[in-house]
Design a protein around this motif. Structure first.
Motif, mmCIF file in Angstrom:
data_model
loop_
_atom_site.group_PDB
_atom_site.id
_atom_site.type_symbol
_atom_site.label_atom_id
_atom_site.label_comp_id
_atom_site.label_asym_id
_atom_site.label_seq_id
_atom_site.Cartn_x
_atom_site.Cartn_y
_atom_site.Cartn_z
ATOM 1 N N TYR A 87 0.837 -1.199 0.000
ATOM 2 C CA TYR A 87 0.000 0.000 0.000
ATOM 3 C C TYR A 87 0.878 1.258 0.000
ATOM 4 O O TYR A 87 1.009 1.945 1.012
ATOM 5 C CB TYR A 87 -0.928 0.003 1.220
ATOM 6 C CG TYR A 87 -1.980 -1.074 1.180
ATOM 7 C CD1 TYR A 87 -3.213 -0.858 0.569
ATOM 8 C CD2 TYR A 87 -1.730 -2.328 1.728
ATOM 9 C CE1 TYR A 87 -4.177 -1.856 0.522
ATOM 10 C CE2 TYR A 87 -2.685 -3.332 1.679
ATOM 11 C CZ TYR A 87 -3.903 -3.091 1.073
ATOM 12 O OH TYR A 87 -4.845 -4.082 1.025
ATOM 13 N N PRO A 88 1.480 1.574 -1.138
ATOM 14 C CA PRO A 88 2.292 2.799 -1.220
ATOM 15 C C PRO A 88 1.401 4.039 -1.214
ATOM 16 O O PRO A 88 0.276 4.016 -1.709
ATOM 17 C CB PRO A 88 3.021 2.640 -2.560
ATOM 18 C CG PRO A 88 2.115 1.773 -3.374
ATOM 19 C CD PRO A 88 1.462 0.827 -2.412
ATOM 20 N N VAL A 89 1.925 5.115 -0.667
ATOM 21 C CA VAL A 89 1.164 6.365 -0.585
ATOM 22 C C VAL A 89 1.423 7.205 -1.833
ATOM 23 O O VAL A 89 2.579 7.492 -2.149
ATOM 24 C CB VAL A 89 1.564 7.169 0.667
ATOM 25 C CG1 VAL A 89 0.782 8.479 0.731
ATOM 26 C CG2 VAL A 89 1.318 6.349 1.918
ATOM 27 N N PRO A 90 0.377 7.621 -2.546
ATOM 28 C CA PRO A 90 0.582 8.532 -3.683
ATOM 29 C C PRO A 90 1.149 9.866 -3.206
ATOM 30 O O PRO A 90 0.787 10.355 -2.128
ATOM 31 C CB PRO A 90 -0.833 8.701 -4.266
ATOM 32 C CG PRO A 90 -1.612 7.535 -3.741
ATOM 33 C CD PRO A 90 -1.028 7.224 -2.399
ATOM 34 N N TYR A 91 2.024 10.443 -4.008
ATOM 35 C CA TYR A 91 2.683 11.688 -3.606
ATOM 36 C C TYR A 91 1.679 12.813 -3.378
ATOM 37 O O TYR A 91 1.776 13.551 -2.391
ATOM 38 C CB TYR A 91 3.701 12.102 -4.669
ATOM 39 C CG TYR A 91 4.285 13.478 -4.429
ATOM 40 C CD1 TYR A 91 5.228 13.683 -3.433
ATOM 41 C CD2 TYR A 91 3.870 14.571 -5.193
ATOM 42 C CE1 TYR A 91 5.762 14.941 -3.194
ATOM 43 C CE2 TYR A 91 4.398 15.829 -4.963
ATOM 44 C CZ TYR A 91 5.339 16.009 -3.969
ATOM 45 O OH TYR A 91 5.855 17.257 -3.733
ATOM 46 N N ASP A 92 0.708 12.967 -4.273
ATOM 47 C CA ASP A 92 -0.270 14.053 -4.139
ATOM 48 C C ASP A 92 -1.050 13.929 -2.833
ATOM 49 O O ASP A 92 -1.344 14.936 -2.176
ATOM 50 C CB ASP A 92 -1.234 14.054 -5.328
ATOM 51 C CG ASP A 92 -0.548 14.453 -6.623
ATOM 52 O OD1 ASP A 92 0.518 15.099 -6.543
ATOM 53 O OD2 ASP A 92 -1.065 14.111 -7.707
ATOM 54 N N TYR A 93 -1.386 12.699 -2.462
ATOM 55 C CA TYR A 93 -2.127 12.506 -1.213
ATOM 56 C C TYR A 93 -1.245 12.817 -0.008
ATOM 57 O O TYR A 93 -1.699 13.421 0.966
ATOM 58 C CB TYR A 93 -2.650 11.079 -1.124
ATOM 59 C CG TYR A 93 -3.541 10.851 0.080
ATOM 60 C CD1 TYR A 93 -4.867 11.257 0.061
ATOM 61 C CD2 TYR A 93 -3.042 10.250 1.233
ATOM 62 C CE1 TYR A 93 -5.686 11.069 1.167
ATOM 63 C CE2 TYR A 93 -3.849 10.059 2.342
ATOM 64 C CZ TYR A 93 -5.171 10.471 2.303
ATOM 65 O OH TYR A 93 -5.972 10.292 3.406
ATOM 66 N N ALA A 94 0.022 12.408 -0.079
ATOM 67 C CA ALA A 94 0.944 12.697 1.025
ATOM 68 C C ALA A 94 1.111 14.199 1.222
ATOM 69 O O ALA A 94 1.308 14.672 2.344
ATOM 70 C CB ALA A 94 2.300 12.045 0.757
ATOM 71 N N ARG A 95 1.021 14.958 0.139
ATOM 72 C CA ARG A 95 1.164 16.412 0.217
ATOM 73 C C ARG A 95 -0.079 17.091 0.780
ATOM 74 O O ARG A 95 0.027 18.088 1.509
ATOM 75 C CB ARG A 95 1.461 16.981 -1.179
ATOM 76 C CG ARG A 95 2.922 16.978 -1.564
ATOM 77 C CD ARG A 95 3.707 17.973 -0.764
ATOM 78 N NE ARG A 95 5.095 18.060 -1.170
ATOM 79 C CZ ARG A 95 6.020 18.737 -0.496
ATOM 80 N NH1 ARG A 95 5.696 19.375 0.609
ATOM 81 N NH2 ARG A 95 7.263 18.763 -0.915
ATOM 82 N N THR A 96 -1.251 16.589 0.440
ATOM 83 C CA THR A 96 -2.488 17.317 0.760
ATOM 84 C C THR A 96 -3.215 16.794 1.989
ATOM 85 O O THR A 96 -3.990 17.536 2.606
ATOM 86 C CB THR A 96 -3.448 17.257 -0.442
ATOM 87 O OG1 THR A 96 -3.720 15.881 -0.771
ATOM 88 C CG2 THR A 96 -2.828 17.933 -1.658
ATOM 89 N N ALA A 97 -3.004 15.546 2.368
ATOM 90 C CA ALA A 97 -3.761 14.954 3.472
ATOM 91 C C ALA A 97 -3.339 15.544 4.813
ATOM 92 O O ALA A 97 -2.151 15.780 5.058
ATOM 93 C CB ALA A 97 -3.572 13.443 3.489
#
Length: 258
Positions: free
Chosen positions: A213-223
């Motif tokens: 379950y890798p974290v998408p970069y965009d989600y890591a930035r905005t979450a």
């Protein structure tokens, strides 16, 4: 007599020794800067080879990648700063010593634990990731600032630059740099410590879950912090359900008698 004196001077052993000494000295001075750094990069804790580590000569901006066995070879001169950078590890700076020829060294990189440092080390309200990112950008300023055709003065220069190995290495480094920075940011949020605290997973099982379950970069930035934790918990529940289904299927499979 005049010609005999010149002949004696030419073949005088004393003068020949001085001449040879001068030649050797000039040769030594000419090759003193001709050095090659060879070595192996390993994990400081486990001793395992690391690849692909970026090894860059800060002065020339020439860079290479370590092979699968952690080895590399890079041209350098006395006093050059050599930087070693790899995702999830602290950047290592090393200075070339005065020597001639090939230098063999071993280098050990330490794992970066962002979760622990983010709350204890702050400079002007910067996180540890931001501090490290600024340091890396300062180290690679020359390579990152170079533009294709930016300093070209003629079509011949442009053609030469397109086929230059050094230019290709720099542009490839620029292309990969953004990806490495994205991965480092993800690593600064999606840490084994955080996942362990939320799931109690450890060791290989923890690594398997994070890879699944890798974290998408965009989600890591905005979450937000809460959203990020909820994302981990939700995926953990799904992962546990899949593990249980897999176990049940194995139990239902008929056993083959020997």
């Amino acid at each position: 007599m005049k010609y005999l004196w010149r002949l004696n001077f030419t073949f005088n052993p004393v003068y020949l020794r001085y001449l040879l000494l001068i030649i050797v000295t000039l040769f030594t001075l000419g090759t003193a800067d001709a050095q090659t750094l060879k070595g192996i990069v390993t994990d400081a804790a486990t001793g395992k080879p690391l690849a692909p580590v970026v090894v860059i000569n800060v002065r020339t901006q020439q860079s290479v990648y370590t092979e699968d066995n952690g080895t590399f070879s890079l041209p350098a001169k006395n006093g050059d700063q050599i930087a070693f950078t790899f995702i999830g590890y602290k950047t290592l700076q090393w200075k070339m010593p005065p020597a001639v020829g090939v230098i063999d060294e071993s280098f050990k990189l330490e794992v970066t634990s962002y979760l622990l440092k983010e709350y204890t080390v702050r400079t002007k309200n910067y996180t540890q990731y931001q501090i490290d990112s600024l340091t890396r950008r300062s180290t690679y300023t020359r390579a990152l600032a170079r533009e294709k055709g930016g300093s070209v003065t003629s079509p011949f220069t442009l053609l030469a630059e397109q086929f230059s190995k050094k230019s290709k290495d720099i542009y490839r480094f620029q292309k990969n740099y953004g990806y490495w920075e994205d991965q480092r940011f993800i690593d600064s949020r999606y840490t084994p410590e955080l996942v362990n605290a939320l799931t109690n997973l450890t060791g290989d099982t923890l690594a398997y879950f994070m890879n699944a379950y890798p974290v998408p970069y965009d989600y890591a930035r905005t979450a937000s912090e809460l959203e990020f934790k909820m994302w981990i918990r939700t995926n953990f529940k799904e992962w546990m359900r899949k593990q249980q289904d897999s176990t049940q299927r194995k139990q239902m499979m008929p056993t083959v008698k020997q």
